[in-house]
Scaffold this motif. Structure first.
Motif, short mmCIF file in Angstrom:
data_model
loop_
_atom_site.label_atom_id
_atom_site.label_comp_id
_atom_site.label_asym_id
_atom_site.label_seq_id
_atom_site.Cartn_x
_atom_site.Cartn_y
_atom_site.Cartn_z
N GLU A 251 -1.58 0.69 -1.37
CA GLU A 251 -1.30 -0.20 -0.24
C GLU A 251 -1.91 -1.58 -0.44
N ASN A 252 -3.09 -1.63 -1.01
CA ASN A 252 -3.80 -2.89 -1.13
C ASN A 252 -3.94 -3.31 -2.58
N GLN B 222 -3.42 7.91 4.14
CA GLN B 222 -2.79 6.59 4.29
C GLN B 222 -3.36 5.86 5.50
N CYS C 293 -6.82 4.07 5.28
CA CYS C 293 -6.98 2.76 4.64
C CYS C 293 -7.53 1.75 5.65
#
Length: 524
Positions: free
Chosen positions: A330-331, A284, A287
């Motif tokens: 996340e993106n 995580q 990223c």
């Protein structure tokens, strides 16, 4: 050891008398005497902490019955609090007295009293402790009720002040001075594992001033990182990312901690490796490209140091899978171009490899494999116009996405259409032997192709149940074979395992086939 404790107990009485004398008078002579003894008293506090950290709170009180009185007097001496590292050692000693699991009201009152001393130290950042004492007495509060709430309010007040400092930017009148933030980070070093301080730890990590240099002390980052790795504190992902971005030594230590888990234990399953990696929060955090580049460089070094050990290869591939998963989660719209993560390789190649084979339509897999093989081959072997790049860089990118190599081996044995054998064999030969010359790679491909032909013939001409001896003969691993002469043993093993996995009846003879393989065989 007992003699050391006797000596410390005697020193404790000596310094208690000194502190009492300093307390009773505030003349210039007393202040000079205090300053004269500051280095010696700091050394005493350090030695006391080294002794206390090995005991539980009950043992501490038995061996040093006046320790509480001594530490309380120390907390009220501003000269000691201001001297060098005395404040840090004092806080550490106080933390050793806290009973983590109070059994009775006496333990609870002792804990509350210690919280009061800690709040006294922290409150110097915002309040005048004498005014607080008078105010609480006027309200009729007892210390046992008041100090825990005071400590909580002090922590929340400091967190609020840090947040205001971040929002106010260059408004110097409303933001906390950098020196004060630096001092606060030093005070927090011994307190990071205490639950009441977690909001402050998080606030410090996410605080970003406008100074050209880092204001938080390295010891604070190290203490937080150590506590996080040992599961003594729980932090949200943004705080962990901020920690590792602001202090790369902590990120490197987190990676080494992960390596120790993955490699030093007995052989781990891929599922267990995945659990370790996800639990570390490194995928995580990766990223952010800056963190990814450090993590990836450490995987590179590990592969070079171990000559591409299977355990490190597996860890690299599982980490990449977890990283891509986190990136997609996340993106939804990528904040960073994928090239930012792999700057030294072809963006088009990285984009193709990023697709997971299982997520591509079955009819497109052979085409994509052929395209990957062609792009890698051009990058590694094409000498035209000096375009040939370092084979290791291309291989390092490829091994991140090892599922494509698995798919190539599967397609060689299972494809119902005519597979581009040369392209798939080149892909596998490069995967296992990236530094070979073109001629060496061609020899490897020829030997493996011969094994592949025998395996395919075995599949087509099977009229009776498959036997382990037939399979052994097809792979060229007879009892008289010298496995050390095999230059492509790992590649043949890859095909061998795929054959057992996908051929009807293969799984039933797997144990027998592996048992028959001679010691040191490439099939083991």
């Amino acid at each position: 050891m007992d003699q050391d404790f006797v000596g410390l107990a005697s020193d404790c009485q000596y310094w208690l008398q000194k502190l009492s004398a300093w307390d009773q008078s505030s003349t210039l002579e007393t202040q000079k005497d205090t300053c004269l003894y500051l280095p010696q008293f700091q050394e005493f506090l350090r030695q006391m902490y080294e002794a206390l950290k090995e005991m539980d709170s009950n043992t501490v009180m038995e061996r040093f019955p006046t320790i509480g009185q001594l530490l309380a007097k120390t907390c009220s001496n501003q000269f000691i609090l201001a001297y060098d590292e005395s404040q840090k050692f004092l806080i550490w000693c106080l933390c050793c007295l806290i009973n983590k699991e109070p059994q009775n009201s006496g333990d609870s009152k002792l804990n509350s009293w210690i919280w009061g001393l800690l709040s006294h130290i922290l409150s110097t950042f915002r309040f005048d402790i004498k005014e607080i004492g008078l105010f609480s007495q006027g309200l009729g509060y007892e210390p046992v009720d008041y100090y825990p709430a005071l400590l909580k309010n002090v922590v929340l007040s400091l967190v609020s002040k840090l947040r205001e400092s971040h929002l106010n930017g260059f408004n110097t009148q409303r933001r906390m001075a950098p020196e004060r933030v630096a001092s606060l980070s030093q005070v927090c070093v011994p307190l990071v594992t205490l639950p009441d301080f977690e909001p402050l730890v998080e606030g410090m990590l996410t605080y970003h001033g406008h100074e050209p240099q880092e204001v938080l002390c390295p010891a604070f980052f190290e203490a937080v990182n150590e506590a996080f790795l040992l599961k003594k504190i729980s932090l949200p992902t943004p705080a962990v990312v901020s920690l590792w971005l602001r202090h790369f030594p902590s990120l490197e230590k987190a990676m080494l901690h992960l390596f120790a888990k993955l490699i030093s234990r007995e052989r781990n399953s891929l599922r267990r490796i995945e659990c370790f990696i996800k639990d570390s929060l490194l995928p995580q955090a990766a990223c952010h490209p800056a963190i990814f580049r450090v993590v990836d460089e450490m995987f590179r070094c590990a592969l070079l140091e171990t000559d591409g050990a299977p355990e490190v290869l597996a860890a690299t591939q599982v980490f990449t899978h977890c990283f891509v998963e986190a990136l997609e989660k996340e993106n939804k719209q990528l904040r960073f171009a994928f090239k930012t993560y792999f700057p030294y390789t072809s963006p088009s190649l990285a984009t193709v490899l990023l697709q997971h084979p299982k997520d591509t339509p079955q009819e497109c897999r052979l085409q994509l494999l052929q395209r990957i093989s062609q792009m890698l081959r051009e990058a590694v072997e094409d000498q035209a116009c000096g375009s040939c790049v370092d084979p290791f860089e291309s291989w390092f990118l490829f091994i991140h996405f090892g599922s494509w190599a698995d798919m190539a081996a599967e397609q060689l044995l299972r494809s119902e259409t005519e597979a581009p054998v040369a392209a798939l064999l080149w892909l596998l030969a490069f995967y296992y032997r990236p530094l070979d010359s073109s001629q060496q790679r061609a020899q490897t491909m020829a030997k493996v192709e011969a094994v592949l032909s025998r395996l395919q013939l075995l599949m087509l001409s099977r009229s009776t149940p498959l036997s382990a001896k037939e399979l052994q003969a097809a792979t060229g691993e007879g009892s008289n074979a010298d496995p050390t002469q095999s230059v492509c043993g790992q590649l043949i093993r890859h095909l061998f395992l795929n054959f057992l996995l996908w051929t009807p009846g293969g799984r039933t003879i797997a144990r027998e086939a592996i048992t028959l393989a001679p010691a040191g065989s490439s099939l083991l």
